[in-house]
Design an enzyme around this catalytic site. Structure first.
Site, PDB file in Angstrom:
ATOM      1  N   GLY A  45       0.718  -1.108  -0.056  1.00 32.65           N
ATOM      2  CA  GLY A  45       0.125  -0.083   0.154  1.00 32.65           C
ATOM      3  C   GLY A  45       0.826   1.237  -0.038  1.00 32.65           C
ATOM      4  O   GLY A  45       2.072   1.180  -0.074  1.00 32.65           O
ATOM      5  N   LYS A  49       3.323  -2.254   3.976  1.00 29.48           N
ATOM      6  CA  LYS A  49       3.004  -3.500   3.077  1.00 29.48           C
ATOM      7  C   LYS A  49       1.855  -4.204   3.848  1.00 29.48           C
ATOM      8  O   LYS A  49       1.396  -3.758   5.130  1.00 29.48           O
ATOM      9  CB  LYS A  49       4.062  -4.415   3.086  1.00 29.48           C
ATOM     10  CG  LYS A  49       5.254  -3.958   2.386  1.00 29.48           C
ATOM     11  CD  LYS A  49       6.381  -5.200   2.268  1.00 29.48           C
ATOM     12  CE  LYS A  49       7.473  -4.739   1.192  1.00 29.48           C
ATOM     13  NZ  LYS A  49       6.964  -4.733   0.068  1.00 29.48           N
ATOM     14  N   VAL A  50       1.126  -5.149   3.116  1.00 34.14           N
ATOM     15  CA  VAL A  50      -0.040  -5.745   3.809  1.00 34.14           C
ATOM     16  C   VAL A  50       0.131  -7.676   3.536  1.00 34.14           C
ATOM     17  O   VAL A  50       0.518  -7.765   2.270  1.00 34.14           O
ATOM     18  CB  VAL A  50      -1.481  -5.387   3.027  1.00 34.14           C
ATOM     19  CG1 VAL A  50      -2.705  -5.876   3.439  1.00 34.14           C
ATOM     20  CG2 VAL A  50      -1.549  -3.830   2.944  1.00 34.14           C
ATOM     21  N   ASP A 157     -13.230   8.148   1.222  1.00 34.88           N
ATOM     22  CA  ASP A 157     -12.396   7.502   0.323  1.00 34.88           C
ATOM     23  C   ASP A 157     -12.995   6.454  -0.425  1.00 34.88           C
ATOM     24  O   ASP A 157     -12.810   4.998  -0.379  1.00 34.88           O
ATOM     25  CB  ASP A 157     -10.896   7.030   0.925  1.00 34.88           C
ATOM     26  CG  ASP A 157     -10.097   6.763  -0.246  1.00 34.88           C
ATOM     27  OD1 ASP A 157     -10.516   7.401  -1.455  1.00 34.88           O
ATOM     28  OD2 ASP A 157      -9.147   6.110  -0.160  1.00 34.88           O
TER      29      ASP A 157
END
Length: 966
Positions: A45, A49-50, A157
């Site tokens: 992202g 990080k994911v 968003d």
């Protein structure tokens, strides 16, 4: 210098620096690696990080967002997201499983959604969602938004990349990284934050103006844009760069569907009322839940089909040398093994029988399209090539290879015309284990989820575009349902800033279609077959499309666009942090100033109160001293008068004795016989006279004493009154000085507060200009990179053309020479020498022609390069103009705000001065009233003074009686 000013603006003093805070939902004492095991990476992202994580005890899966935070301030940026996730327990909102801050990293563990994000699903399937699927997603999103807005939360968003899917066919609203949690129901926000393509107009205006804040209605606009995105794969204005799209959103009419005729009236009406540019008249989520488009949705079967299709087992075949007529998509249905049969005509599309689904969900079927050309109902096929539908029932031959796709002329990057997608609805699967052609190379994808790209960030759908191609009217299907269903197939083209079409494509002016010029297709065909089961029905979907270099270019452009949006989002996050810090600093400054003002006023009041107390105390002491002095003087005066009166009385007694002697002497002068009688008479007379004189003398002395005492008391009272008047005058002067000092302080504080607010406003606009310039610099950098890519692509294409031309000329020259020789041989004209001469002349002509072609190509390349340079310069100048307009608008707005602030201050000062006059008048009236009351008190005191007339008062000074005189 500007950066130094920027640091100065955000600088806090040492005692204002924030210390480590303990957050309710964040654990600092536990290493998350002790609880969770990382089993894979889901994506990368904008902020970290994911990972896919598994709980070591329960085995539960989670999406772990790992963010490096260098300071407490950075950590605080993510606390709002954690608090929102922790407090929002809703079936359609992603759940928080834990949050840890350990070793400088923030771990946010959220619910794992195997279905992935909706934008990733559309990428996987190369098409948008069907209307029944959009209905279910919209219904669940509205319920989630209604819950959020009820808790005073604005998502800010919303987009398909932030809508995750579960295997059960439910959505999970995710990514609250830029969400706002209000403290009051009617509170509004003025932060310019979110993803540009989905921003509401009122949010766009906050980039340069903070006077028109927005509320939760901004989410409703983003919802409408998200629905269009799910219908068309891409949001409106996706072909524009973020700078232009903001201008487009603010100044253009609300966007609509590209092909309204293929969608139901309810869907179009829902978008119309949701995409209202006026937030006051835009409906809320609760009101939209009553709309017919979503009110009758009771089943999520459409989403279960969608997730099953996206998660289906995929068989891939790559075939060489396919012609257009050989490409096909087959959608076949296989009845389950149980005693359950179903007509193949009812299971012919990826939506698995939309008519039945709508009946199951109690949602009316959109009005069917009349039998019309496919161009009216299949308006969104692959952006990479034409789309054909073939079916035995349609009576269309598979050998019809001459269909061309008309392309609407618009500014976009060159479209790839090499991909072909066909839908084949002709058969059920005869054998579930049927294998594809052995000559083709196969690859099978495991049944695993796509990267959960939007569990925390949009990792897939931020840079996709919609093809928007239409089929010519020469293709007419027999069933309008099939035409309606195939309209949801689409592929993606890369989002671009806008340039001319590729030089390798020629435009057919009669049909409006694009075709390749001067080259043949030598690309591979990718054939994908998906098999999945939903509600006992096995479905097989086969799609074919030609793989070309444009596919890689599209992927590259998507990646670059994602990178650009991530860079902009990082800037937005930093801008939001800077604005928050500046607002906190301003609030602290105002609070400290008000405290200082209060302290100064209290100190001034205390000073004058002390002065008044001292004056009153001095007055009291002086009066008491005067009373004491008066008492002493009274005693001394009384004593002195008594002594004098005693002496006078003694003299008076001597006089009486002398008178008595004189009387006796006179009596003794009388004859003896008369003496006794005369003595007795004279003595009686003398005694009476003595008593009378003595009484008169004593009375006079008493009166003189009273007069002296009264005079002394009057003088003392007069002195005390004078002292009281003098003290009252001094007190009133102190009161006047006190009020004058307070008024002066109030005026000074008004001026000082105005200067502080004015400076804060300047600091705020300085920060806005600083952030805007940084954003503009990033946009120019992105534009330069884009221009550089376009120049490099043009150079590569020209080099390829330049390298290909000699080969083509040689081949063409050989062919033409052979044909010319053959014609000479057939005609048999002339001798051999004449034929050689003609061949020589023909060869020279060919050399001239080829040289002319080379010169023409060189000229064409120079013109292309010149046009490209002009286009790049035009892009930069247009971007610079837009940026200058924004900067000018910001400066103009700052000037207006400063002017309005000065006018407001002058008006406040005038009102304060107008109110000051009656305050002064009231003060003088109050002081005069106190003077009158004092004079009245003195007057009444004098009138009420007792006048002692009894001898008891004199006995204080004369303890003897008149009888003591004898």
């Amino acid at each position: 210098m500007a950066f130094a000013n920027f640091r100065r603006i955000l600088r806090l003093s040492t005692f204002e620096k924030r210390k480590s805070r303990e957050y309710e939902h964040v654990r600092r004492d536990l290493d998350p690696n002790d609880v969770w095991e990382i089993v894979g990476e889901l994506g990368d992202g904008a902020f970290g990080k994911v990972y896919k994580a598994k709980n070591k005890e329960t085995g539960a899966l989670a999406a772990a967002k790992v963010i490096e935070t260098k300071s407490e301030e950075e950590l605080e940026d993510y606390i709002v997201e954690i608090e929102i996730l922790a407090t929002c327990d809703h079936p359609y909102i992603v759940k928080l499983l834990g949050a840890y801050y350990y070793d400088g990293k923030l771990w946010i563990m959220i619910e794992f959604c195997p279905g992935g994000a909706v934008d990733a699903i559309m990428l996987e399937l190369d098409r948008g969602l069907t209307e029944p699927q959009i209905q279910v997603v919209c219904r669940q999103m509205l319920e989630a938004l209604n819950f959020l807005h009820g808790k005073r939360i604005i998502h800010r968003d919303l987009k398909a990349g932030n809508v995750l899917m579960t295997l059960e066919g439910d959505i999970r609203l995710a990514d609250f990284g830029v969400s706002a949690k209000n403290l009051k129901t009617l509170q509004k926000r003025d932060s310019f934050i979110g993803t540009p393509y989905w921003m509401a107009p009122e949010v766009v205006l906050c980039e340069t103006m903070k006077d028109a804040p927005y509320d939760y209605k901004a989410d409703i606009w983003s919802l409408g844009i998200t629905l269009i995105e799910m219908a068309q794969i891409e949001p409106p204005h996706h072909e524009l760069n973020p700078m232009r799209v903001l201008l487009k959103i603010a100044k253009s009419d609300p966007p609509t569907l590209l092909t309204p005729s293929k969608w139901s009236v309810e869907f179009r009406d829902f978008l119309k009322i949701a995409l209202d540019k006026n937030p006051e008249t835009r409906p809320s989520a609760a009101q939209l839940l009553q709309h017919p488009f979503v009110s009758r949705v009771t089943s999520n079967k459409a989403l279960r089909e969608l997730v099953a299709e996206a998660k289906a087992e995929v068989m891939e075949e790559i075939e060489d040398g396919r012609e257009d007529g050989e490409e096909e998509d087959a959608v076949d249905a296989v009845p389950p093994l149980v005693n359950h049969t179903q007509d193949s005509a009812n299971v012919t599309q990826p939506s698995l029988d939309s008519n039945k689904l709508l009946q199951d969900s109690s949602t009316p079927l959109p009005p069917s399209q009349p039998q019309e050309p496919v161009s009216g109902s299949c308006s969104q096929p692959s952006g990479d090539g034409p789309l054909q539908t073939t079916s035995p029932a349609d009576g269309l031959s598979k050998n019809d290879n001459d269909l061309k796709v008309p392309v609407p002329l618009r500014k976009s990057r060159p479209l790839s015309m090499d991909a072909r997608i066909q839908m084949d609805e002709e058969k059920q699967i005869p054998d579930q284990d049927e294998n594809p052609s052995p000559a083709a190379s196969k690859s099978q994808k495991a049944n695993q989820s796509r990267p959960n790209s939007s569990a925390l960030e949009t990792l897939g759908g931020e840079a996709l575009t919609n093809g928007g191609l239409e089929l010519p009217s020469s293709v007419t299907p027999s069933h309008s349902k099939r035409a309606s269903d195939c309209s949801n197939l689409s592929t993606s083209e890369s989002m671009d800033y806008g340039t001319s079409l590729s030089a390798d494509l020629s435009l057919n002016k009669e049909t409006g279609s694009l075709s390749l010029k001067g080259s043949k297709l030598h690309n591979k065909t990718l054939k994908r077959t998906r098999r999945f089961v939903v509600d006992g029905v096995e479905v097989s979907i086969t799609t074919s499309k030609i793989i070309s270099e444009d596919e890689k270019k599209d992927e590259e452009m998507r990646f670059l666009r994602r990178q650009e949006l991530r860079e902009l989002r990082l800037l937005q996050k930093e801008e939001h942090r800077n604005q928050t810090q500046l607002s906190s600093k301003h609030e602290l400054q105002l609070e400290q100033m008000h405290k200082r003002f209060e302290q100064e006023i209290n100190a001034k009041k205390k000073f004058y109160d002390v002065e008044l107390e001292n004056l009153e105390r001095q007055q009291k002491q002086q009066v008491e001293k005067m009373e004491q002095d008066h008492s002493v003087r009274r005693k001394e005066e009384a004593k002195r008068i008594r002594l004098e009166q005693d002496r006078d009385y003694a003299k008076f007694q001597e006089q009486l004795k002398q008178m008595k002697k004189e009387v006796k002497s006179e009596v003794e002068k009388l004859p003896r016989q008369q003496r006794k009688e005369s003595m007795k008479q004279k003595m009686e007379e003398h005694s009476q006279k003595k008593q009378r004189l003595d009484r008169d003398f004593v009375a006079k002395q008493k009166e003189d004493l009273e007069l002296a005492m009264r005079k002394l008391t009057t003088e003392n009272r007069r002195e005390i009154c004078d002292k009281e008047r003098d003290c009252l005058s001094k007190k009133q002067e102190l009161l006047r000085d006190r009020e004058a000092a307070l008024w002066e302080m109030e005026e000074h504080q008004l001026q000082e507060r105005h200067q502080l607010v004015k400076q804060q406003l300047k600091d705020q606009y300085f920060l806005q200009r600083h952030d805007l310039l940084r954003k503009h610099e990033k946009e120019r950098e992105q534009m330069q990179r884009y221009n550089q890519r376009m120049m490099e692509q043009l150079k590569v294409r020209q080099q390829q053309e330049k390298a290909r031309l000699p080969k083509i000329q040689r081949s063409d020259g050989k062919t033409r020479m052979a044909m010319y020789k053959k014609s000479l041989h057939i005609n048999g004209a002339g001798s051999a020498s004449e034929q050689r001469e003609k061949i020589k002349q023909f060869s020279q002509q060919e050399e001239k022609r080829q040289k002319a072609e080379r010169l023409q190509q060189q000229q064409k390349h120079e013109n292309q390069m010149r046009d490209m340079v002009a286009q790049c310069e035009s892009n930069m100048s247009e971007l610079q103009q837009l940026q200058n307009e924004k900067c000018h608008l910001l400066v103009e707005h700052e000037t207006q705000k400063l002017k309005a602030l000065d006018e407001s201050h002058n008006q406040s000062l005038k009102e304060w001065r107008d109110k000051l006059r009656p305050r002064k008048k009231a003060l003088e009236e109050d002081l005069n009233q106190k003077k009158r009351e004092q004079e009245m008190f003195f007057k009444l005191s004098e009138e009420a003074e007792p006048r002692p007339t009894t001898p008891s008062k004199a006995s204080n000074f004369f303890p003897y009686s008149s009888g003591d005189a004898s």
